[in-house]
Enzyme design. Structure first.
Site, PDB file in Angstrom:
ATOM      1  N   HIS A   1       5.621   6.209  -1.504  1.00  0.00           N
ATOM      2  CA  HIS A   1       6.316   4.954  -1.787  1.00  0.00           C
ATOM      3  C   HIS A   1       5.475   3.767  -1.336  1.00  0.00           C
ATOM      4  O   HIS A   1       4.522   3.920  -0.576  1.00  0.00           O
ATOM      5  CB  HIS A   1       7.675   4.915  -1.081  1.00  0.00           C
TER       6      HIS A   1
ATOM      7  N   HIS B   1       0.853  -1.181   0.000  1.00  0.00           N
ATOM      8  CA  HIS B   1       0.000   0.000   0.000  1.00  0.00           C
ATOM      9  C   HIS B   1       0.892   1.234   0.000  1.00  0.00           C
ATOM     10  O   HIS B   1       2.108   1.136   0.196  1.00  0.00           O
ATOM     11  CB  HIS B   1      -0.910   0.009   1.233  1.00  0.00           C
TER      12      HIS B   1
END
Length: 195
Positions: A127, A40
């Site tokens: 990220h 995620h």
């Protein structure tokens, strides 16, 4: 409850990451690789929040999400925290509407702060964490061996409030989901009165 907000990319957008991670596993078998089900993009880490505070926090976060439209994003390249030569986290980068993503993160931080939840203020680096190392180690060879992921783009339309539950089989549980740019329907009575 240990909470954070996140975007969850669709599986099709992660195919290149999956291929690159398979290559990375061969060059760095000692890393702790995150299961794909846990991939995620964290937006704001909220930490421990008492259950009694969650409804107000969820309302404030939902209002912040509604003020932002969907985002065009893609997974591109690698990075490491703090630096590749001495890294404890290996991540896949995020490209696309990163300016708008940063604005969303800023507003989510402010919403959390308005509810008394303290959040980090360091610059945001979008990220997707794929592996961890303890102790920190040189991951420059791993990055080269994995090859740079260039995933298919996707349109992020939802923000999730996730509860982290270490030690469980389903480590991340979705507590709330909000649509980006969602606005409630206007009051039907006010429409009738103006027509």
């Amino acid at each position: 409850m240990r909470l954070f907000t996140a975007l969850v990319p669709p599986a099709r957008a992660l195919e290149a990451v999956r291929t690159a991670v398979d290559g990375g596993r061969r060059t760095a078998p000692g890393l702790r690789w995150a299961p794909e089900a846990e991939w995620h993009i964290t937006l704001v880490f909220l930490g421990e929040v008492g259950e009694e505070r969650v409804p107000d926090l969820a309302d404030a976060l939902g209002d912040a999400v509604a003020a932002h439209g969907p985002l065009s994003l893609a997974v591109r390249g690698w990075g490491a925290f703090p630096v590749p030569e001495r890294a404890s986290v290996l991540w896949a980068g995020v490209d696309g509407d990163t300016g708008a993503l940063g604005d969303l993160v800023r507003d989510l931080r402010e919403a959390a702060g308005s509810c008394g939840v303290r959040v980090e203020r360091r610059p945001y680096t979008p990220h997707l964490t794929v592996a961890r190392s303890s102790p920190a180690r040189d991951l420059t060879g791993t990055v080269r061996g994995a090859g740079a992921p260039h995933g298919r783009g996707w349109r992020a339309r939802e923000v999730h409030l996730l509860e982290s539950r270490p030690g469980t089989t389903d480590r991340y549980r979705t507590a709330r989901t909000w649509a980006l740019g969602w606005k409630p329907n206007p009051d039907p009575h006010s429409e009738r009165s103006t027509s």
